[in-house]
Write an enzyme that holds these catalytic residues in place. Structure first.
Site, mmCIF file in Angstrom:
data_model
loop_
_atom_site.group_PDB
_atom_site.id
_atom_site.type_symbol
_atom_site.label_atom_id
_atom_site.label_comp_id
_atom_site.label_asym_id
_atom_site.label_seq_id
_atom_site.Cartn_x
_atom_site.Cartn_y
_atom_site.Cartn_z
ATOM 1 N N SER A 152 0.847 -1.200 0.000
ATOM 2 C CA SER A 152 0.000 0.000 0.000
ATOM 3 C C SER A 152 0.878 1.246 0.000
ATOM 4 C CB SER A 152 -0.892 0.018 1.249
ATOM 5 O OG SER A 152 -1.520 1.273 1.423
ATOM 6 N N TYR A 165 -1.387 -0.116 10.469
ATOM 7 C CA TYR A 165 -1.515 -0.492 9.057
ATOM 8 C C TYR A 165 -0.292 -0.044 8.256
ATOM 9 C CZ TYR A 165 -3.419 -0.827 4.343
ATOM 10 O OH TYR A 165 -3.609 -1.127 3.010
#
Length: 283
Positions: A152, A165
């Protein structure tokens, strides 16, 4: 494992077996469909759900060889056994796509060890365990293969409520490089595809409209679609990328290149910028 050189596999043969984790999500489901369209056998793994069953039924209805393999990747035993279970269903996989991931919004002042650990376990530890098992199986068989991790843009940029995250995706990118170094001599390529914001309408990882609008700003002017990512994954795992390993492919509409939202910091050149003689600038 003792390093040895294995030549690259043949050009994308029909009947490759592709194992995809996080298959019920928008990106995972698109990856399954992309490989199925090429005639690959697909093992779709995720938590047991109607979405997982519907995906496999849809792929099988289109003539694909597809099967569901339910697993909770937060459980190290389940993650570690996933490749062996997939091998029992359709033979050893040739491609592993680690697409499973969760991103709860949790400010650091509200973070608990359990929340942090669950994100790390699903997003990083599971990928490590499945990748190691994949390498053991392929090395024992003396064949080449591919691993593609879905990372990501959060690996590069901190954001409020996403410390766990972002840290997990940064760790996954380093895991990608580490696996590439260790598995490369065995003919196993390991790369990552790093999406920007992709419209997936996820029930597991829901986002607000305001958040989606904010993170969709990029030079190309639109959020990504799951098929954008799936096509890249398929290419990375294919023969056209046969000399690529340890790489991270950024697919984010240009978001990591820069921003289009800031105004010009000053509309006109200053005298010095324009090359005006110093005595005129200081008069």
């Amino acid at each position: 494992m003792t390093p040895r050189t294995v030549p690259p596999g043949p050009p994308r043969p029909p009947g490759r077996h592709v194992l995809v984790t996080g298959a019920s999500g928008g990106i995972g489901a698109a990856v399954c469909a992309a490989f199925a369209q090429e005639g690959c056998a697909v093992t779709a793994s995720d938590l047991p759900s109607g979405a997982l069953s519907a995906l496999v039924e849809r792929l099988a209805g289109a003539g694909a060889s597809a099967r569901a393999l339910a697993a909770d990747l937060a459980d190290p035993q389940a993650a570690g056994a996933l490749v062996d279970r997939a091998s029992e269903l359709a033979g050893p996989p040739d491609v592993l796509v680690n697409a499973a991931g969760i991103y709860p919004a949790t400010p650091l002042t509200e973070m608990t060890a359990d929340i942090w650990d669950r994100v790390m376990n699903v997003n990083v530890r599971a990928a490590m365990l499945t990748s190691a098992a994949f390498a053991r199986v392929l090395t024992a068989a003396g064949v080449a293969g591919n691993i593609v991790n879905i990372t990501s843009g959060a690996a590069l940029r901190a954001r409020y409520g996403a410390a766990h995250y972002s840290a997990s995706k940064a760790a996954l990118e380093m895991l990608t490089r580490s696996c590439a170094v260790e598995f490369g001599p065995h003919g196993i390529r390991v790369n990552a595809v790093s999406p920007g914001f992709v419209t997936v309408d996820s029930a597991v990882n829901p986002v607000t409209d305001a958040y989606a609008a904010a993170v969709s700003v990029n030079p190309l002017g639109r959020p990504g679609e799951p098929d954008d990512i799936a096509r890249a994954v398929r290419w990375v795992a294919g023969p056209e990328a046969s000399w690529m390993t340890g790489s991270v492919v950024r697919l984010d509409g240009g978001a990591s290149a820069g921003t289009t939202t800031l105004p010009r910091h000053w509309p006109e050149l200053s005298g010095t910028q324009a090359g005006t003689p110093h005595e005129e600038v200081t008069r």
